[in-house]
Structures are given as C-alpha cells and as structure tokens.
Design a protein around this motif. Structure first.
Motif, PDB file in Angstrom:
ATOM      1  N   ARG A  18       0.877  -1.169   0.000  1.00 53.29           N
ATOM      2  CA  ARG A  18       0.000   0.000   0.000  1.00 53.29           C
ATOM      3  C   ARG A  18       0.912   1.216   0.000  1.00 53.29           C
ATOM      4  O   ARG A  18       1.882   1.272   0.730  1.00 53.29           O
ATOM      5  N   HIS A  19       0.596   2.220  -0.863  1.00 47.90           N
ATOM      6  CA  HIS A  19       1.404   3.435  -0.904  1.00 47.90           C
ATOM      7  C   HIS A  19       1.229   4.154   0.430  1.00 47.90           C
ATOM      8  O   HIS A  19       0.124   4.171   0.989  1.00 47.90           O
ATOM      9  N   PRO A  20       2.328   4.729   0.978  1.00 52.94           N
ATOM     10  CA  PRO A  20       2.212   5.402   2.280  1.00 52.94           C
ATOM     11  C   PRO A  20       1.064   6.417   2.324  1.00 52.94           C
ATOM     12  O   PRO A  20       0.360   6.519   3.335  1.00 52.94           O
ATOM     13  N   LEU A  21       0.822   7.115   1.201  1.00 52.56           N
ATOM     14  CA  LEU A  21      -0.292   8.090   1.199  1.00 52.56           C
ATOM     15  C   LEU A  21      -1.616   7.363   1.384  1.00 52.56           C
ATOM     16  O   LEU A  21      -2.501   7.814   2.107  1.00 52.56           O
ATOM     17  N   THR A  22      -1.724   6.185   0.769  1.00 58.13           N
ATOM     18  CA  THR A  22      -2.984   5.418   0.893  1.00 58.13           C
ATOM     19  C   THR A  22      -3.149   4.897   2.310  1.00 58.13           C
ATOM     20  O   THR A  22      -4.248   4.918   2.867  1.00 58.13           O
ATOM     21  N   LEU A  23      -2.027   4.475   2.915  1.00 54.35           N
ATOM     22  CA  LEU A  23      -2.094   3.951   4.297  1.00 54.35           C
ATOM     23  C   LEU A  23      -2.658   5.018   5.235  1.00 54.35           C
ATOM     24  O   LEU A  23      -3.598   4.774   5.996  1.00 54.35           O
ATOM     25  N   VAL A  24      -2.089   6.241   5.147  1.00 55.45           N
ATOM     26  CA  VAL A  24      -2.530   7.308   6.067  1.00 55.45           C
ATOM     27  C   VAL A  24      -3.949   7.766   5.711  1.00 55.45           C
ATOM     28  O   VAL A  24      -4.773   8.001   6.597  1.00 55.45           O
ATOM     29  N   LEU A  25      -4.247   7.818   4.398  1.00 55.56           N
ATOM     30  CA  LEU A  25      -5.609   8.223   4.007  1.00 55.56           C
ATOM     31  C   LEU A  25      -6.639   7.227   4.535  1.00 55.56           C
ATOM     32  O   LEU A  25      -7.664   7.609   5.083  1.00 55.56           O
ATOM     33  N   SER A  72     -13.863  14.874   1.942  1.00 50.10           N
ATOM     34  CA  SER A  72     -13.580  14.691   0.501  1.00 50.10           C
ATOM     35  C   SER A  72     -12.077  14.642   0.291  1.00 50.10           C
ATOM     36  O   SER A  72     -11.389  15.646   0.298  1.00 50.10           O
ATOM     37  N   PRO A  73     -11.542  13.415   0.145  1.00 53.58           N
ATOM     38  CA  PRO A  73     -10.120  13.246  -0.109  1.00 53.58           C
ATOM     39  C   PRO A  73      -9.856  13.295  -1.612  1.00 53.58           C
ATOM     40  O   PRO A  73     -10.767  13.044  -2.410  1.00 53.58           O
ATOM     41  N   ASP A  97      -0.281  14.773   2.009  1.00 56.28           N
ATOM     42  CA  ASP A  97       1.151  14.483   1.815  1.00 56.28           C
ATOM     43  C   ASP A  97       1.935  14.957   3.037  1.00 56.28           C
ATOM     44  O   ASP A  97       2.769  14.233   3.594  1.00 56.28           O
ATOM     45  N   ARG A  98       1.583  16.164   3.507  1.00 60.68           N
ATOM     46  CA  ARG A  98       2.300  16.747   4.661  1.00 60.68           C
ATOM     47  C   ARG A  98       2.108  15.879   5.906  1.00 60.68           C
ATOM     48  O   ARG A  98       3.068  15.520   6.597  1.00 60.68           O
ATOM     49  N   ILE A  99       0.873  15.475   6.165  1.00 63.50           N
ATOM     50  CA  ILE A  99       0.587  14.680   7.375  1.00 63.50           C
ATOM     51  C   ILE A  99       1.287  13.321   7.272  1.00 63.50           C
ATOM     52  O   ILE A  99       1.861  12.816   8.241  1.00 63.50           O
ATOM     53  N   THR A 100       1.299  12.740   6.055  1.00 61.00           N
ATOM     54  CA  THR A 100       1.961  11.441   5.879  1.00 61.00           C
ATOM     55  C   THR A 100       3.467  11.582   6.114  1.00 61.00           C
ATOM     56  O   THR A 100       4.089  10.741   6.765  1.00 61.00           O
TER      57      THR A 100
END
Ligand code: 2U9
Length: 339
Positions: free
Chosen positions: A107-114, A190-191, A313-316
């Motif tokens: 899983r892409h890190p952005l997807t994990l955090v989202l 809304s992501p 992106d920033r939060i990830t």
C-alpha cells in the motif's frame, strides 16, 4: 488362406507392440478389422473356399479376430494406464517444494494514512465524497467566496484549462457540489488530488493530496469543530496529543483557524520535527462562511456548519518521518517497500 490369417495375426501384434498412442491403435484396428481391413478382405474371400475348408478357415478367422481384438484391448488398457500415470506424475505437487511467491504489492504510504483518516471520520459518522479533478472556476473559487482578485486565482498558482475550467486547487468544490445537491444534515470528508503550479521541492509538488471535511446542520458551533478535530488528532497521532487553534483567515470560513497538535515525536518538549516549538500545524478550519451557505442554497439563518482542510502528503510525511515529498511520486520500490 491359413498362412494369410497367421500373417495378419503376427503383423497386427508386431504393430501393436510399437503402437504408442490410442490413435495408433485405432489405426491398427481399422487396418486389420476395419470394413476394408485385411482380415475383412480374407473373410470376403471365404466364398472361393471349398465347403470343407470354409468352417475351418471361418473358425480360424474368428479366432484371429478375437485374438487381435483381445490384444488391442489389452494394449489400450496399458496405454491408458501409462497416460494416467504420466498425468499423475505431471500433476503430482511436491508439497515439500517451496510455494510460488506471489509478490504482494505494498500500500502506498499516502494510501495507508488516508485509509486511517477515512476510518477515523467514518467512525464519527462521516461519509466519503469525491468529485472531478478538472473543475469549473465557479465551483473552485466563486462558490467559495473567493474575491475575483484573490491571489489563489492567479495563473501563477492555478492550472487553467481555459477561462472557465481549471485543475482544482483544493477538494472544496466537492463539498460545494454536495451542498448544492443535498439537504442538511451533511457530514462528509472529501479526499483527493489537487493541483497548484508550485515549484517542486522537498515539501511542494504541483500535484498533491488533500482531505477536506464539512459538517452542516442546525446549531453547529465552533465547539463542535474543535471537539471533532480534537478527537481526530488524538485518534491519528495518539491519545496524549493536545490540540490548539490559532486564528487565521480563509475566504470560505469565518471565523477561521489553524489547528496545531502537540508534537507526537517529542511530546511537546521541542525537537527537529516540531522545530523546537513542541507544536505542529496540521490543518486549517473554520465556520462555513454564510456567503458560501447562501451560494449553495442553504439558509444561513437556519443552518450553520464547519469545514476543515489538511494536506495529506504533509501529514503522511510527518507521521512516517519522510522528509521529501518527491519520494511519493518516484515509485522507487526501495522506498515503497518500507511501508
Ligand atoms: C466549503 C466551505 C469551506 C475547507 C477548508 C482549509 C480550511 C484549509 C488547507 C489545508 C492544506 C489547504 O492544501 S492546504 O494548504 N485548507 O486550511 N480548508 S477550511 O473549507 C471549506 C470547504 C468547502 C463548502
């Protein structure tokens, strides 16, 4: 005729010995026993025999036929047996053999955090709303109370397709579309991808991701905003996380604020992550501006709401201690495989 019959028996058996497949055996059967088979030919010649010889040759001919048919059946059984053994051999799975490694992707890190952020808000009764990345100037700016001369409208900031069409600079147009097409109560996040013509560097990319949220209802207050976002922060960064709100300005919210969380690396004592401040800015938020409610056909005298927006992106990068946003988009498996 007797020699012919023995010759037929002999050569049919010789041919069966070298017969490897069922098809070959079928050919042998047709060659000897078929309508035009050699044995059939002989039987057709029986007419020329004397009436003494006919029963003798007749009996011999039947014996030869039975013997050839018996030999064919045995050979067919043998070949079928061998073919079955060969199939079993081929299909035998050696369970001691290591299994085929199906390389499972990451899983892409952005997807994990989202996914984590989605599950937190779904847990608070929010729905996920999505919308077009290619948007109208109206939904991206006008409906959001952005003055005609607001800097965010500048060509330097926004990718325009033409006068009316652009690549959305935030996911707020999704909320505008929801507000216009549905009645309160509304509770959505809304992501999605957003685009701003920023220079690429370690923290900026022309394509980035946001998660915005909107709650519209009766008597929705700033306390609801602070309570909701405080719970969000504690669930995402840890129950000991503290939040604080600093006044800010956005055209689409009034009052507006930015929310900081206590640094989840040093707990607030100050470190490289929080640049010694103990606090990390996470998102912007505010009470939905009455002009925006009005524009979206919601009566600000009856309904109120709050909204927020964060850079995914920033939060990830903060959460997974990634110091360069470009790593997200370079698809280097050495990077991706870490997650
Ligand atoms: C509607 C009304 C109000 C969404 C909001 C922010 C504050 C915010 C920034 C986060 C990181 C942009 O990418 S960023 O720099 N966004 O701070 N966004 S309130 O407000 C809305 C949205 C929709 C109808």
């Amino acid at each position: 005729m007797r020699e012919k019959l023995n010759e037929i028996l002999k050569s049919s058996k010789e041919e069966m010995v070298s017969g490897k497949s069922l098809q070959e055996l079928e050919q042998i059967r047709i060659k000897y026993l078929g309508k035009k088979g050699e044995l059939t030919q002989v039987l057709r010649g029986m007419g020329k025999l004397s009436k003494e010889e006919r029963p003798v040759i007749g009996k011999l001919a039947n014996e030869v036929r039975e013997e050839i048919e018996e030999a064919l059946k045995e050979k067919v059984t043998t070949i079928e047996e061998n073919e079955k053994l060969a199939r079993i051999e081929k299909e035998t799975i050696d369970v001691t053999m290591p299994g085929k490694v199906n390389k499972i992707g990451h899983r892409h890190p952005l997807t994990l955090v989202l996914d984590e952020i989605k599950s937190i808000f779904i847990g608070m009764g929010f729905k996920i709303a999505e919308g077009p990345e290619v948007e109208t100037v109206y939904h991206n700016f006008d409906a959001l109370n952005a003055p005609k001369d607001h800097p965010s409208r500048d060509l330097s900031d926004t990718f325009y397709i033409n006068e009316e069409i652009l690549l959305r600079t935030q996911t707020s147009p999704v909320q505008v579309r929801v507000m216009k097409n549905s009645k309160p109560p509304i509770r959505i996040i809304s992501p999605g991808r957003c685009y701003r013509s920023d220079e690429i560097d370690a923290t900026h990319s022309p394509m980035f991701h946001q998660v915005e949220g909107l709650v519209i209802g009766k008597d929705i207050s700033l306390a609801d905003l602070k309570g909701t976002l405080d719970v969000f922060a504690k669930r995402l960064f840890g129950t000991s996380t503290k939040t604080k709100f600093r006044p800010h300005y956005f055209p689409f919210t009034e009052p507006s604020a930015e929310m900081d969380v206590s640094c989840f690396k040093c707990g607030g004592s100050g470190c490289r992550m929080c640049k010694g401040s103990g606090w990390i800015e996470i998102l912007g938020c505010g009470m939905v501006h009455p002009n925006v409610l009005e524009e979206c056909g919601i009566d600000p005298e009856v309904y109120s709401g709050f909204a927020f927006g964060m850079g995914l992106d920033r939060i990830t990068m903060l959460k997974l201690e990634i110091d360069d946003i470009r790593l997200f988009f370079e698809n280097d498996m050495r990077f991706i495989e870490q997650f």
